[in-house]
Design a protein around this motif. Structure first.
Motif, short mmCIF file in Angstrom:
data_model
loop_
_atom_site.label_atom_id
_atom_site.label_comp_id
_atom_site.label_asym_id
_atom_site.label_seq_id
_atom_site.Cartn_x
_atom_site.Cartn_y
_atom_site.Cartn_z
N LEU A 188 22.21 40.81 -49.94
CA LEU A 188 21.06 40.60 -49.42
C LEU A 188 20.40 41.58 -48.58
CD1 LEU A 188 23.15 37.86 -48.05
CD2 LEU A 188 21.86 37.36 -49.68
N LEU A 189 20.20 42.77 -48.15
CA LEU A 189 19.24 43.53 -47.98
C LEU A 189 17.73 43.76 -48.67
CD1 LEU A 189 18.45 44.98 -45.41
CD2 LEU A 189 19.83 47.07 -46.46
N ALA A 190 18.43 44.06 -50.62
CA ALA A 190 17.09 43.90 -50.79
C ALA A 190 16.60 42.84 -51.25
CB ALA A 190 17.55 43.93 -52.12
N VAL A 191 16.91 41.41 -51.18
CA VAL A 191 16.15 40.76 -50.88
C VAL A 191 15.58 40.27 -50.04
CG1 VAL A 191 16.94 37.54 -51.73
CG2 VAL A 191 18.05 39.11 -52.26
N THR A 192 15.78 40.76 -48.86
CA THR A 192 15.23 40.85 -47.62
C THR A 192 13.70 41.06 -47.64
OG1 THR A 192 17.44 40.04 -46.35
CG2 THR A 192 15.70 40.98 -44.96
N ILE A 193 13.84 42.49 -48.10
CA ILE A 193 12.61 43.69 -48.32
C ILE A 193 11.52 43.50 -48.98
CG2 ILE A 193 12.52 46.31 -48.79
CD1 ILE A 193 13.77 45.96 -45.83
N VAL A 194 12.74 42.66 -50.43
CA VAL A 194 11.25 42.20 -50.70
C VAL A 194 10.54 40.59 -50.23
CG1 VAL A 194 10.91 40.48 -53.53
CG2 VAL A 194 12.65 42.57 -53.18
N LEU A 195 11.03 40.16 -49.94
CA LEU A 195 11.10 38.93 -49.01
C LEU A 195 9.78 39.08 -47.97
CD1 LEU A 195 13.13 35.85 -49.08
CD2 LEU A 195 11.45 36.68 -50.94
N ILE A 196 10.50 40.21 -47.19
CA ILE A 196 8.86 41.10 -46.49
C ILE A 196 7.91 41.29 -46.89
CG2 ILE A 196 9.03 43.05 -43.93
CD1 ILE A 196 11.65 41.72 -43.58
N VAL A 197 7.69 42.07 -47.73
CA VAL A 197 6.74 43.04 -48.19
C VAL A 197 5.45 42.15 -48.76
CG1 VAL A 197 6.30 44.68 -50.22
CG2 VAL A 197 7.56 45.18 -48.57
N SER A 198 6.58 41.30 -49.44
CA SER A 198 5.76 40.14 -50.19
C SER A 198 4.92 39.06 -48.25
CB SER A 198 5.95 38.85 -50.53
OG SER A 198 7.52 39.49 -51.94
N VAL A 199 4.79 38.89 -48.12
CA VAL A 199 4.52 38.22 -46.40
C VAL A 199 3.27 39.26 -45.95
CG1 VAL A 199 4.70 37.33 -44.12
CG2 VAL A 199 6.43 36.74 -46.15
N CYS A 200 3.48 40.70 -45.72
CA CYS A 200 2.72 41.44 -45.70
C CYS A 200 1.60 41.66 -46.94
CB CYS A 200 2.54 42.94 -45.67
SG CYS A 200 4.29 43.38 -44.84
N ILE A 201 1.53 41.67 -48.36
CA ILE A 201 0.94 42.13 -49.08
C ILE A 201 -0.09 40.18 -49.20
CG2 ILE A 201 1.95 43.57 -50.55
CD1 ILE A 201 2.39 41.30 -53.14
N CYS A 202 -0.02 39.35 -48.81
CA CYS A 202 -0.21 38.48 -49.01
C CYS A 202 -1.03 38.34 -47.88
CB CYS A 202 0.55 37.54 -48.25
SG CYS A 202 1.82 36.57 -50.29
N TYR A 203 -0.94 38.91 -46.55
CA TYR A 203 -1.89 38.96 -45.92
C TYR A 203 -3.30 39.30 -45.85
CZ TYR A 203 -3.54 39.94 -40.77
OH TYR A 203 -4.54 39.96 -40.10
N ASN B 154 -0.86 33.05 -54.48
CA ASN B 154 0.68 32.40 -55.29
C ASN B 154 0.75 33.24 -56.12
OD1 ASN B 154 -0.98 29.92 -54.11
ND2 ASN B 154 -2.21 28.92 -55.58
N ALA B 155 0.75 33.82 -56.91
CA ALA B 155 0.77 34.74 -57.76
C ALA B 155 1.44 36.57 -56.77
CB ALA B 155 -0.08 35.70 -57.99
N SER B 156 1.02 36.39 -55.27
CA SER B 156 2.47 37.84 -55.38
C SER B 156 3.71 36.69 -54.15
CB SER B 156 1.16 37.70 -53.56
OG SER B 156 0.53 38.75 -54.38
N ALA B 157 3.09 35.24 -54.25
CA ALA B 157 4.50 33.91 -53.39
C ALA B 157 5.65 34.74 -54.55
CB ALA B 157 4.69 33.19 -52.71
N PHE B 158 4.59 33.90 -55.98
CA PHE B 158 5.21 33.12 -56.89
C PHE B 158 6.55 34.71 -57.57
CE2 PHE B 158 6.06 33.89 -61.36
CZ PHE B 158 6.84 32.61 -61.98
N LEU B 159 5.79 35.67 -57.51
CA LEU B 159 7.09 37.11 -58.26
C LEU B 159 7.31 37.84 -56.88
CD1 LEU B 159 3.55 38.79 -59.91
CD2 LEU B 159 5.61 37.85 -61.06
N GLY B 160 7.06 37.28 -56.09
CA GLY B 160 7.97 38.06 -54.67
C GLY B 160 9.33 37.28 -54.99
N VAL B 161 9.18 36.17 -55.13
CA VAL B 161 10.88 35.24 -55.27
C VAL B 161 11.53 35.32 -56.33
CG1 VAL B 161 11.85 33.20 -55.34
CG2 VAL B 161 9.78 32.89 -53.55
N PHE B 162 11.00 35.42 -57.30
CA PHE B 162 11.05 36.68 -58.61
C PHE B 162 12.01 37.43 -58.75
CE2 PHE B 162 10.26 36.91 -63.20
CZ PHE B 162 11.87 36.63 -63.66
#
Length: 594
Positions: free
Chosen positions: A196-211, A401-409
């Motif tokens: 779950l920690l790996a998932v959390t890190i990926v999602l946090i980075v996804s939010v950063c690169i969307c910004y 859109n691409a950032s969010a999709f690939l972040g979840v994947f």
């Protein structure tokens, strides 16, 4: 000039192939005709940089300079790869000669970087290898390459995220696998530990690169600077606490061979194939080309400069590890921190190394996720995947859109998949893409569509690839002895003769306007050989997984992408000029008429 049926200005749009089950059935029945029409269709630099790029809506902000690109290159490469791959390559493949393995892999990466740079300077858009192959070999080759790129990024980012858990545990003295991962007994081995920690890190980075890209670059520079300080600390400690005799003396001489090359020359190249994972990241810099202020100056410095700096750091890190411990005593999971964990009075060094690796993992993840989003954004512009993935947000000027999709994947893959499963797929996908780009840069130099006969160049590329494959297979499978030596010399001479004959007999059709690969065609030819040679060093399971994924990608193209692309063509997005596809205002010499 002839406009295709259905593309006349003002004509009613052609119905979508996906409008209804009946429409899709008719489209499937026409698949052979559509494949003949679309699979080899190429675009041009002009079209990629104008009409195709416009499909994203607002443009990406041009705010990056060469220091940003060098920082992104360092951040993208000096991450988890060196911490994950060095121990395994040293213990299982190359021994202390892993230093040479890193130098060979660095040379291979630098030659590939030259090929990337020529395209990126000539065509500063975010598509990277996908766009380079699309303007050279056509839509299908680009799609297959793009699918492998997305696979490479998603799997490598998932591997990086999972390794963050391990090194964070090392930094604070916790057994991360036992305390932070949840084992599910019903799942197969390799997919049964939930992180779950790996998932959390990926999602946090996804939010950063969307910004914001610029703010992400600044964050990367800060994290990379801290991480480089940790790297220099590791190198210093290795040379200070290490012993030169560990370069030649194993811990258990009765069971393991001694010397600097305990596994022989083949082990060095097998190690190079394994550590090549550590160089993944510089190609992400080329995807930032659309956001660079001065592509002609900044991209060559940013891409090649970062590869050279990273190669020097990696060789020094590998040497320091080889000095700290005999190769057969190195921990394959956490080699650098493990080198100090059992040393009295020096356990604190292990914690510091774990913290430094954590910073490196974050920077690597940040840069890779920036790159993968831009790849998918440009693939969306080409109509071979849903167009909503190409949209750039007007406020952030990033492909949200691409950032969010690939972040979840990526998070979904990182949740359950172990490193061993991920790393093999990453290496083979990367080497395949780099091989394709090296071929493309030769083809583009010697062929101008519509005015140059392509067959001499195609014949050279096919024959040279065959000679390189033959040499690689002989190296790997021929029994040692005189026959093997003669085969290797024969195939090497044949490959060199092919390059020299091509150089003499076939003139270049175009010269790069700003920056080009030097010593054409020798540099990209050597890159082709090295990538094929390293591919030949991978295990059979890697090829099985790669083949399965490639078949899946072909099915997606045949069942969806070719029909979406055909619909776009019918509705006027593509013009046909003779047997080539290009913008109506572009001439063969790349000048434009009004």
């Amino acid at each position: 000039m002839e406009k295709l049926a259905g593309s006349t200005s003002g004509a009613a749009p052609t119905a979508s192939s996906f409008a209804s089950p009946r429409a899709y059935g008719r489209a499937l029945a026409e698949t052979p005709r559509r494949l003949r029409r679309r699979a080899g269709s190429v675009t041009t630099t002009y079209e990629e940089m104008s009409r195709v790029r416009a499909r994203s809506g607002p443009g990406m902000a041009r705010e990056l300079r060469w220091p940003d690109l060098v920082g992104l290159g360092l951040g993208g490469m000096v991450g988890a790869g060196v911490f994950v791959a060095t121990g395994r390559a040293t213990r299982l493949k190359a021994g202390p000669a892993v230093v040479v393995s890193y130098a060979i892999a660095g040379l291979c990466a630098l030659l590939s970087a030259f090929c990337y740079t020529e395209f990126a300077v000539d065509m500063p858009i975010a598509g990277g290898a996908f766009s380079y192959l699309r303007v050279t070999f056509g839509e299908f080759a680009a799609f297959l390459t793009g699918a492998n790129l997305i696979m490479e990024y998603v799997f490598s980012n998932a591997a990086v995220a999972r390794s963050f858990t391990t090194y964070l545990g090392t930094a604070i003295g916790v057994d991360a696998a036992a305390r932070w991962r949840i084992t599910v007994s019903g799942l197969p081995k390799g997919f049964n530990q939930i992180d779950l920690l790996a998932v959390t890190i990926v999602l946090i980075v996804s939010v950063c690169i969307c910004y914001s890209t610029k703010e992400s670059s600044v964050l990367n520079l800060v994290l990379t600077s801290i991480h480089i300080a940790f790297i220099l600390f590791i190198i210093l400690m290795g040379f200070w606490r290490g012993d030169w005799k560990n370069f030649t003396h194993p811990a258990n001489p009765a069971k393991n061979a001694g010397g600097f090359f305990p596994y022989g020359a083949s082990g060095v190249f097998n190690g190079a194939a394994m550590v090549y994972l550590s160089y993944i990241g510089y190609d992400a810099v080329s995807t930032m080309a659309e956001e660079v202020k001065n592509p002609t100056r900044d991209i060559p410095i940013g891409v090649s400069g970062s590869v050279v700096l990273v190669t020097v750091l990696y060789c020094l890190m590998a040497a320091s590890l080889a000095m700290l411990l005999p190769y057969d005593a190195i921990d394959t999971e956490s080699p650098f921190s493990g080198a100090f964990s059992g040393s009295d009075g020096w356990r604190w060094v292990s914690n510091v190394i774990g913290a430094g690796a954590g910073f490196g993992i974050l920077t690597s993840l940040l840069v890779s996720m920036l790159g993968q989003a831009r790849y998918l954004c440009v693939i969306g512009r080409s109509n071979v995947v849903p167009a909503w993935l190409a949209r750039v947000h007007p406020s952030t000027a990033t492909p949200v859109n691409a950032s969010a999709f690939l972040g979840v994947f990526t998070a979904a893959i990182a949740l359950i998949t172990e490193l061993d499963v991920l790393l093999n797929l990453v290496s083979i996908g990367t080497l395949f893409v780099f091989y394709m780009v090296a071929n493309a840069v030769i083809y583009r130099r010697y062929v101008v569509v519509g005015s140059t006969n392509p067959w001499p160049t195609i014949s050279f590329l096919l024959c040279f690839t065959s000679a390189c494959l033959a040499l690689t297979l002989a190296w790997r499978f021929a029994p040692p002895g005189r026959t093997k030596a003669l085969l290797l010399v024969g195939f090497a001479v044949a490959a060199i003769a092919l390059v020299q004959a091509f150089l003499v007999l076939v003139p270049q059709a175009r010269e790069p306007e700003f920056w080009g690969v030097p010593l054409m065609p020798w540099i990209p030819s050597i890159s082709i050989f090295l990538n094929l040679f390293l591919l030949g060093s991978l295990d059979g399971r890697s090829y099985i997984r790669f083949g399965f994924f490639s078949v899946l990608a072909v099915l997606v193209y045949v069942l969806y992408s070719v029909h979406a692309s055909f619909d776009a063509e019918e509705n006027g997005d593509v013009l046909k000029v003779g047997d080539s596809w290009r913008h109506p205002e572009e001439n063969n010499d790349r000048s434009f008429t009004v």
